[in-house]
Design a protein around this motif. Structure first.
Motif, PDB file in Angstrom:
ATOM      1  N   GLY A  87      12.214  51.423  43.566  1.00  0.00           N
ATOM      2  CA  GLY A  87      12.428  52.024  42.268  1.00  0.00           C
ATOM      3  C   GLY A  87      11.150  51.925  41.474  1.00  0.00           C
ATOM      4  N   HIS A  88      11.186  52.434  40.327  1.00  0.00           N
ATOM      5  CA  HIS A  88       9.979  52.664  39.586  1.00  0.00           C
ATOM      6  C   HIS A  88      10.155  51.991  38.241  1.00  0.00           C
ATOM      7  N   LYS A  89       9.306  51.036  37.951  1.00  0.00           N
ATOM      8  CA  LYS A  89       9.478  50.263  36.722  1.00  0.00           C
ATOM      9  C   LYS A  89       8.172  50.165  35.961  1.00  0.00           C
ATOM     10  N   HIS A  90       8.294  50.087  34.662  1.00  0.00           N
ATOM     11  CA  HIS A  90       7.132  49.787  33.836  1.00  0.00           C
ATOM     12  C   HIS A  90       7.386  48.495  33.100  1.00  0.00           C
ATOM     13  N   HIS A  91       6.310  47.817  32.718  1.00  0.00           N
ATOM     14  CA  HIS A  91       6.459  46.480  32.158  1.00  0.00           C
ATOM     15  C   HIS A  91       5.650  46.279  30.886  1.00  0.00           C
ATOM     16  N   HIS A 105      13.651  52.535  31.504  1.00  0.00           N
ATOM     17  CA  HIS A 105      13.415  53.896  31.943  1.00  0.00           C
ATOM     18  C   HIS A 105      11.921  54.216  31.891  1.00  0.00           C
ATOM     19  N   CYS A 106      11.575  55.290  32.589  1.00  0.00           N
ATOM     20  CA  CYS A 106      10.184  55.714  32.634  1.00  0.00           C
ATOM     21  C   CYS A 106       9.933  56.736  31.532  1.00  0.00           C
ATOM     22  N   PRO A 107       8.973  56.472  30.663  1.00  0.00           N
ATOM     23  CA  PRO A 107       8.729  57.415  29.567  1.00  0.00           C
ATOM     24  C   PRO A 107       7.806  58.572  29.973  1.00  0.00           C
ATOM     25  N   MET A 108       7.437  58.631  31.246  1.00  0.00           N
ATOM     26  CA  MET A 108       6.356  59.536  31.644  1.00  0.00           C
ATOM     27  C   MET A 108       6.823  60.853  32.258  1.00  0.00           C
ATOM     28  N   GLY A 109       8.107  60.980  32.547  1.00  0.00           N
ATOM     29  CA  GLY A 109       8.619  62.142  33.281  1.00  0.00           C
ATOM     30  C   GLY A 109       8.170  63.475  32.700  1.00  0.00           C
ATOM     31  N   SER A 125       2.659  59.857  41.946  1.00  0.00           N
ATOM     32  CA  SER A 125       3.065  58.576  41.366  1.00  0.00           C
ATOM     33  C   SER A 125       2.171  58.268  40.184  1.00  0.00           C
ATOM     34  N   HIS A 126       2.536  57.224  39.452  1.00  0.00           N
ATOM     35  CA  HIS A 126       1.672  56.777  38.372  1.00  0.00           C
ATOM     36  C   HIS A 126       1.898  55.290  38.136  1.00  0.00           C
ATOM     37  N   LYS A 127       0.945  54.682  37.479  1.00  0.00           N
ATOM     38  CA  LYS A 127       1.074  53.277  37.095  1.00  0.00           C
ATOM     39  C   LYS A 127       0.889  53.194  35.589  1.00  0.00           C
TER      40      LYS A 127
END
Ligand SMILES: [Zn+2]
Ligand SMILES: [Zn+2]
Length: 147
Positions: A87-91, A105-109, A125-127
């Motif tokens: 899954g895809h997480k930001h921190h 949630h991912c704010p980048m979509g 992908s992105h970081k």
């Protein structure tokens, strides 16, 4: 996830299954935030395992070398580990105490889509991480008289 799934993951990644590796992978799989080796060490003790910290470092080295786990240096002397592709997480990362909070949630979509249109770049992908001061550290800092 149980032992069978972990064995399958090890097989796919060409990693020999050992009890220690299963324990470390289990902890990383169940973590909501990236963990330091020390945090993994503490968690496995709670889980009634008895793996030494140096063994945990060796297991993590193997996982990183096989691209199963990603190592991120969040400061000069602190590295955290997370399973790749879970899954895809930001921190949010506190620069003082190193606390890590996962965003739901991912704010980048939307932005990603706009960027693809603008640049004709196919983004795969992105970081993204946010650095700053957690509420506790912020408060401590405010209480310290300014010189
Ligand atoms: Zn903090
Ligand atoms: Zn994202």
């Amino acid at each position: 996830m149980g032992a069978n799934q972990y064995r399958e993951i090890f097989r796919k990644n060409n990693i020999k299954t050992t009890k220690q590796r299963e324990v470390v992978l289990d902890i990383l799989m169940n973590a909501t935030v990236p963990l330091t080796a020390e945090e993994i060490y503490v968690k496995q003790m709670e889980g009634e395992s008895n793996i030494s910290l140096s063994t945990i470092y060796r297991v993590l080295d193997v996982f990183v070398s096989k691209c199963l786990v990603q190592k991120s240096n969040i400061s000069d002397n602190k590295a955290v580990f997370e399973v790749i592709g879970m899954g895809h997480k930001h921190h949010l990362i506190c620069l003082i105490c190193g606390k890590i909070i996962a965003l739901d949630h991912c704010p980048m979509g939307e932005y990603e889509k706009a960027l693809e249109e603008e640049t004709q770049f196919e983004i795969t992908s992105h970081k993204l991480a946010f650095f700053g001061y957690c509420p506790i550290c912020k408060q401590k800092n405010e209480r310290t008289p300014k010189t």
